[in-house]
Design an enzyme around this catalytic site. Structure first.
Site, PDB file in Angstrom:
ATOM      1  N   ASP A  39       0.838  -1.198   0.000  1.00 27.50           N
ATOM      2  CA  ASP A  39       0.000   0.000   0.000  1.00 27.50           C
ATOM      3  C   ASP A  39       0.879   1.257   0.000  1.00 27.50           C
ATOM      4  OD1 ASP A  39      -2.130   1.702   0.164  1.00 27.50           O
ATOM      5  OD2 ASP A  39      -3.035   0.769   1.913  1.00 27.50           O
ATOM      6  N   ASP A  40       0.720   2.096  -1.020  1.00 24.86           N
ATOM      7  CA  ASP A  40       1.404   3.394  -1.107  1.00 24.86           C
ATOM      8  C   ASP A  40       2.918   3.291  -1.242  1.00 24.86           C
ATOM      9  OD1 ASP A  40      -1.099   4.455  -0.842  1.00 24.86           O
ATOM     10  OD2 ASP A  40      -0.722   5.535   1.025  1.00 24.86           O
ATOM     11  N   CYS A  79      -6.650   3.886  -3.497  1.00 20.65           N
ATOM     12  CA  CYS A  79      -6.750   2.533  -2.946  1.00 20.65           C
ATOM     13  C   CYS A  79      -7.804   1.603  -3.542  1.00 20.65           C
ATOM     14  CB  CYS A  79      -6.982   2.628  -1.443  1.00 20.65           C
ATOM     15  SG  CYS A  79      -5.659   3.447  -0.551  1.00 20.65           S
ATOM     16  N   ARG A  83      -7.380  -1.461  -6.386  1.00 19.12           N
ATOM     17  CA  ARG A  83      -7.516  -2.862  -5.977  1.00 19.12           C
ATOM     18  C   ARG A  83      -8.566  -3.600  -6.792  1.00 19.12           C
ATOM     19  NH1 ARG A  83      -4.759  -3.365  -1.011  1.00 19.12           N
ATOM     20  NH2 ARG A  83      -3.721  -1.356  -0.754  1.00 19.12           N
ATOM     21  N   LYS A 132      -5.264  -6.013   3.673  1.00 15.60           N
ATOM     22  CA  LYS A 132      -6.237  -4.954   3.407  1.00 15.60           C
ATOM     23  C   LYS A 132      -7.110  -5.309   2.202  1.00 15.60           C
ATOM     24  CE  LYS A 132      -6.315  -0.163   1.772  1.00 15.60           C
ATOM     25  NZ  LYS A 132      -5.530   1.058   1.576  1.00 15.60           N
ATOM     26  N   HIS A 134     -10.567  -3.528   1.223  1.00 13.44           N
ATOM     27  CA  HIS A 134     -10.940  -2.194   0.733  1.00 13.44           C
ATOM     28  C   HIS A 134     -11.844  -2.204  -0.502  1.00 13.44           C
ATOM     29  CE1 HIS A 134      -9.411   2.199   1.252  1.00 13.44           C
ATOM     30  NE2 HIS A 134     -10.711   2.056   1.440  1.00 13.44           N
ATOM     31  N   SER A 157      -8.461   1.087   4.818  1.00 14.19           N
ATOM     32  CA  SER A 157      -7.136   1.607   5.171  1.00 14.19           C
ATOM     33  C   SER A 157      -6.952   1.713   6.680  1.00 14.19           C
ATOM     34  CB  SER A 157      -6.919   2.987   4.536  1.00 14.19           C
ATOM     35  OG  SER A 157      -6.918   2.903   3.132  1.00 14.19           O
ATOM     36  N   HIS A 235       1.337   2.238   4.103  1.00 16.03           N
ATOM     37  CA  HIS A 235       0.347   3.307   4.273  1.00 16.03           C
ATOM     38  C   HIS A 235       0.464   3.881   5.680  1.00 16.03           C
ATOM     39  CE1 HIS A 235      -3.638   5.195   4.525  1.00 16.03           C
ATOM     40  NE2 HIS A 235      -3.847   4.939   3.244  1.00 16.03           N
ATOM     41  N   ASP A 286      -0.120  -0.601  -4.962  1.00 17.16           N
ATOM     42  CA  ASP A 286      -1.412  -0.131  -5.463  1.00 17.16           C
ATOM     43  C   ASP A 286      -1.341   1.260  -6.073  1.00 17.16           C
ATOM     44  OD1 ASP A 286      -1.063   1.269  -3.073  1.00 17.16           O
ATOM     45  OD2 ASP A 286      -3.163   1.100  -2.460  1.00 17.16           O
ATOM     46  N   ASN A 287      -0.331   2.047  -5.703  1.00 17.39           N
ATOM     47  CA  ASN A 287      -0.136   3.387  -6.269  1.00 17.39           C
ATOM     48  C   ASN A 287       1.156   3.953  -5.690  1.00 17.39           C
ATOM     49  OD1 ASN A 287      -2.878   3.909  -4.213  1.00 17.39           O
ATOM     50  ND2 ASN A 287      -0.922   4.817  -3.641  1.00 17.39           N
ATOM     51  N   LYS A 307       0.938   9.721  -5.247  1.00 20.52           N
ATOM     52  CA  LYS A 307      -0.413   9.183  -5.054  1.00 20.52           C
ATOM     53  C   LYS A 307      -1.468  10.260  -5.276  1.00 20.52           C
ATOM     54  CE  LYS A 307      -3.370   7.282  -1.393  1.00 20.52           C
ATOM     55  NZ  LYS A 307      -3.404   6.645  -0.055  1.00 20.52           N
TER      56      LYS A 307
END
Length: 491
Positions: A39-40, A79, A83, A132, A134, A157, A235, A286-287, A307
């Site tokens: 994540d991130d 997010c 996904r 996660k 989401h 998140s 994240h 994811d980004n 992001k």
């Protein structure tokens, strides 16, 4: 004597055939699939992509034994939308999920969509998700309703809890003020097993997810399995277990090092169980980095912004794939590939049928495994991928070499630096006033608009953009797409 000899020969022949059949069956067993989704994590946050100030030996090893992909993108830099694109092989706009779903959301992934897990289930795979999700926290949207046998993790998140920086700041001036977010729950299957996740719980999350992943691999070592490991880290808020907390140059480095450890545990388990040569392991994000969080965010390296934007820093992410004997070791691919390509690629690898409805990804098995790496094309190339972020607006169009950016407003820090205490600073609003074109082969940082020098490329991409708008819509132009399917809603 002759009869005995003939019988012995006959039984010997049958034994040889049986042994051959068993060996053949072992050789053709469908490959296991492991997708590790961070994540991130920014493009330059790990060693194979030039990270500074952090050592990632297990990811370095994974790249040495596999292939890194330097032009691997997500179709949106936020997010939930990112996904759903990964798991369905569709541009998120097609399946109706935008942005990041919160605790108040009444929507989620539709039951009519087909996930990567369901593709694997169709071929008899054991499936699990640890981390996660989401894509909706109500029962109809949970992983167990969308192809996963096992689920353990947070529904959204890890900052969507009463200790969000905005809530803490608001309570300093008004202690009686109710927080924006409720308590953060931990799910196992469809049940909440911890209704109030604490900071101490968050410190254990990366380790907990990893241990469950190892247990799942071990328990299913005799059958094909699909493991989806979407870590909550890196994240914000950043947490690490005691083995990593305070051992690096700040909380972000600690979290990256623990994620790297997690990758190492997965690879070690596959090696010990002699599964490595029959397992595809994918590592990606994811980004890009959430830059407003300063030193608690990662780095996009040479890429522009992060992001929440359609610039390369938001959508281009680190990606490594390892499959000994299938993916050439120590190699690099510069071909355009996206998370939406993983579903059709995996379907091809395991001999599964694709969904009956339209998807946007392509089978990229050759890109994963080829030894004759392709040079970038001079023209448009073989495909385009639309990049959406805000409210259904087409903001950019990626092709193999070129990127067209359409007029839109985006967030930016400008020349400012974020803080070092884990709280964000406010973004500035910047604007793209007219259509821009970038040659990403010679200008990865998107610094030079070359639209005036390549009118033929502009015309071709404009035409393709109109086709995408007809299919998926464009809110700025008030166009509704004919190919958009309904999102899942609570009845």
């Amino acid at each position: 004597m002759r009869i005995a000899t003939l019988l012995a020969c006959w039984f010997g022949y049958l034994s040889a055939c049986l042994a051959s059949s068993i060996a053949s069956a072992a050789e053709v067993r469908s490959p296991n699939i492991v997708v590790i989704f961070i994540d991130d994590m920014g493009y330059a946050d790990i060693g194979p992509f030039g990270a500074q100030g952090v050592v990632t030996p297990h990811l370095d090893r994974m790249a040495k034994e596999g292939r890194k992909f330097t032009d691997f993108i997500v179709p949106t830099a936020v997010c939930s939308a990112s996904r759903v694109a990964l798991l369905t092989g569709c541009i998120h706009e097609r399946v109706g999920i935008r942005g990041a779903l919160g605790p108040q959301a009444k929507i989620g992934i539709s039951s009519s969509e087909t996930t990567m897990a369901e593709i694997c289930k169709s071929k008899g795979y054991a499936t699990a998700c640890f981390g996660k999700w989401h894509l909706g926290h109500h029962a109809p949207f949970l992983p167990t309703r969308h192809g996963f046998d096992v689920y353990y993790g947070l529904p959204y998140s890890n900052d969507m809890w009463p200790f969000h920086p905005e809530d803490i700041a608001a309570r300093k001036t008004n202690p009686a003020r109710k927080p924006n977010y409720p308590n953060l729950p931990m799910f196992e299957g469809e049940a909440i097993v911890d209704a109030e996740v604490t900071a101490e719980d968050q410190k254990r999350m990366t380790r907990d997810y990893t241990q469950r992943a190892v247990q799942f691999i071990t328990a299913n070592s005799q059958q094909p399995f699909f493991l989806y490991l979407p870590h909550n880290m890196v994240h914000v808020p950043l947490y690490s277990s005691e083995d990593f907390e305070g051992k690096g140059a700040g909380p972000f480095v600690d979290a990256v090092r623990e994620v790297d450890w997690s990758v190492g545990e997965i690879l070690k388990t596959l090696d010990e169980l002699h599964l490595s040569e029959n397992t595809l392991v994918v590592f990606t994000s994811d980004n890009g980095p959430w830059l407003s969080y300063g030193s608690h965010a990662g780095s996009a390296g040479p890429l522009r912004e992060g992001k929440g934007t359609s610039w390369e820093g938001g959508i281009r992410v680190p990606a490594i794939m390892r499959w000994p004997g299938k993916i050439p070791s120590g190699t690099q691919s510069d071909e355009l590939m996206s998370t939406i390509d993983l579903l059709p690629t995996i379907a091809s690898l395991i001999g599964a049928s694709l969904p009956s409805h339209k998807i946007d990804g392509q089978d990229m098995t050759l890109t994963m495994t080829r030894t004759d790496l392709k040079p970038p094309p001079d023209g448009i190339g073989d495909r385009t991928i639309p990049i959406y972020y805000a409210d259904g607006q087409l903001q950019a169009l990626r092709s193999d070499r070129w990127k067209m950016v359409f007029p839109h407003t985006y967030r930016s820090l400008g020349d400012r630096q974020g803080k070092s205490d884990g709280t964000p600073i406010a973004y500035l609003n910047e604007s793209v006033e007219s259509t821009e074109l970038y040659d990403l082969v010679s200008d990865i940082g998107e610094k030079n608009n070359v639209a005036a020098r390549h009118p033929e490329i502009v015309q071709q991409l404009e035409r393709l953009a109109e086709e995408w708008r007809a299919d998926l819509g464009d809110s700025l132009q008030k166009k509704k797409g004919s190919g958009v399917r309904p999102v899942g809603k609570l009845e």
